[in-house]
Design a protein around this motif. Sequence first.
Motif, PDB file in Angstrom:
ATOM      1  N   ARG A 273      40.667  23.683  52.149  1.00  0.00           N
ATOM      2  CA  ARG A 273      40.168  24.380  53.338  1.00  0.00           C
ATOM      3  C   ARG A 273      41.158  25.462  53.769  1.00  0.00           C
ATOM      4  NH1 ARG A 273      36.378  23.494  57.063  1.00  0.00           N
ATOM      5  NH2 ARG A 273      35.867  21.464  56.148  1.00  0.00           N
ATOM      6  N   ARG A 435      34.294  29.725  59.883  1.00  0.00           N
ATOM      7  CA  ARG A 435      32.872  29.459  59.655  1.00  0.00           C
ATOM      8  C   ARG A 435      32.498  29.651  58.191  1.00  0.00           C
ATOM      9  NH1 ARG A 435      32.062  31.854  64.911  1.00  0.00           N
ATOM     10  NH2 ARG A 435      31.940  33.912  63.935  1.00  0.00           N
ATOM     11  N   THR A 438      33.034  26.239  54.438  1.00  0.00           N
ATOM     12  CA  THR A 438      32.191  25.068  54.670  1.00  0.00           C
ATOM     13  C   THR A 438      32.543  23.954  53.683  1.00  0.00           C
ATOM     14  OG1 THR A 438      30.506  25.894  53.142  1.00  0.00           O
ATOM     15  CG2 THR A 438      30.338  26.574  55.462  1.00  0.00           C
ATOM     16  N   LYS A 439      31.961  22.790  53.899  1.00  0.00           N
ATOM     17  CA  LYS A 439      32.173  21.684  52.961  1.00  0.00           C
ATOM     18  C   LYS A 439      31.666  22.042  51.571  1.00  0.00           C
ATOM     19  CE  LYS A 439      32.125  17.863  56.284  1.00  0.00           C
ATOM     20  NZ  LYS A 439      31.481  16.587  56.680  1.00  0.00           N
ATOM     21  N   GLN A 440      30.556  22.780  51.530  1.00  0.00           N
ATOM     22  CA  GLN A 440      30.012  23.194  50.240  1.00  0.00           C
ATOM     23  C   GLN A 440      30.962  24.149  49.526  1.00  0.00           C
ATOM     24  OE1 GLN A 440      27.483  22.107  48.639  1.00  0.00           O
ATOM     25  NE2 GLN A 440      27.405  23.588  46.954  1.00  0.00           N
TER      26      GLN A 440
END
Length: 546
Positions: A273, A435, A438-440
């Motif tokens: 992340r 934003r 994302t997790k994807q």
Amino acid sequence: MADPESLGFEHMGLDPRLLQAVADLGWSRPTLIQEKAIPLALEGKDLLARARTGSGKTAAYAIPMLQLLLHRKATGPVVEQAVRGLVLVPTKELARQAQFMIQQLSAYCARDVRVANVSAAEDSASQKAVLMEKPDVVVGTPSRILSHLQQDNLKLRDSLELLVVDEADLLFSFGFEEELKSLLCHLPRIYQAFLMSATFNEDVQALKELVLHNPITLKLQESQLPGPDQLQQFQVVCETEEDKFLLLYALLKLSLIRGKSLLFVNTLERSYRLRLFLEQFSIPTCVLNGELPLRSRCHIISQFNQGFYDCVIATDAEVLGAPAKGKRQGRGPKGNKASDPESGVARGIDFHHVSAVLNFDLPSTPEAYIHRAGRTARANNPGIVLTFVLPTEQSHLGKIEELLCGEGEARVLLPYQFRMEEIEGFRYRCRDAMRSVTKQSIREARLKEIKEELLHSEKLKTYFEDNPRDLQLLRHDLPLHPAVVKPHLGNVPDYLVPPALRDLVRPHKKRKKLSSCRKAKKVKTQNPLHNFKHRGRKSKPTAMPS
């Protein structure tokens, strides 16, 4: 004889070839652990030594080991070539590092002393061939050494003279207790042993009973980290998680943190992340963790040391978490799959010239903080540690500070003076970037990394030659898009830079203005239409009538 309190390398009775290698490394004086340990080791004593990370423990056992082996070959009776020294380390990276250090110190006596590392990723057959040549020193993890002993690739019962256990306090926590006990059954009853550790805990005491015989304990009176003149330690309280990302962006993008940096987080998901977040602003980083193959991890460390990357994101959650003794870890925090149990980041790995360690996530234990901070301010170089703290984590931070400063001493973790309101103009950019991650996108970033590993794997090269269709399918698979990178975020407009930092951040903006006449002249010379000169077309000569 020189005062033993101020011994230099030249006063320790070392082989001239070792002294030359030490000089080539630029070591003018031994460190405290080297000054105390080397003379005792040369006297044949067993040692239990505690010294902080980065204090030169590897050379403290490597130099006397090489000296004793050289002395034996020069003065002792001629005996059959055999393995005389064994170095046990908890991780593959540390094994490579120990091997490299021993090779550097034996640069001028490489024909007389050979060293082999059997913890790498090669198959047993190639390692067996190396061991058949009977190197003088073997380096490896307990599991790999035990495997070769059980396969009779390595025999130590009649030849071993020196045993070194490096980073002893990590061996049991890595789940090597059973392997180590089994390994000791293959060793002779009498040998000289060194236990080197950054801390003394119950595991080290247990190892002491298993390995050492009437040892001399060196518990050096030095702090676990360098002093404030060399290592500056700061803490900054961030009200929200978003503030942590905002502050990190400002520190890196505005070059408030100069030089190479290590960013520590607590989980693998957080490391990706953070990498994808920084990529939004054209800040190149790489992730180093235990799930990566050994070659990839070592390649990343090498590139970082050579200056290809200025920032590495590392996770030590799988490494420094305390599994049940005698058992390998099954799962890491938050259900992460277990990483390679013989990989390590926070402890012992030699990152070169690290200027700053940024604890983006607060370490889980005080010991973890010490080993993270030990990556900087090494070998008398200065360093900075900055720890990001949420309001709910301040009590845990207090426990870390208690361990660092002790009773009645001044605070070690000083508040980092930074006015968050100065960088409020960047907040919308950070929200936009957060934003996008994302997790994807995190999942696809990890898949992309795995795909690259498969395509460049030497082990799969033969398979792909036999199955070219699989290689084509892998290459022409659907493209992965880890995160949408917006190019405009890579630039920092002048109006967003805080006024107090503009001179610091934009020094190249100060240029002398050209005078109007010089400016006009420069423009004129650069305009091709103004410089164009038309030349009339030459007429062809007409033929004279005959």
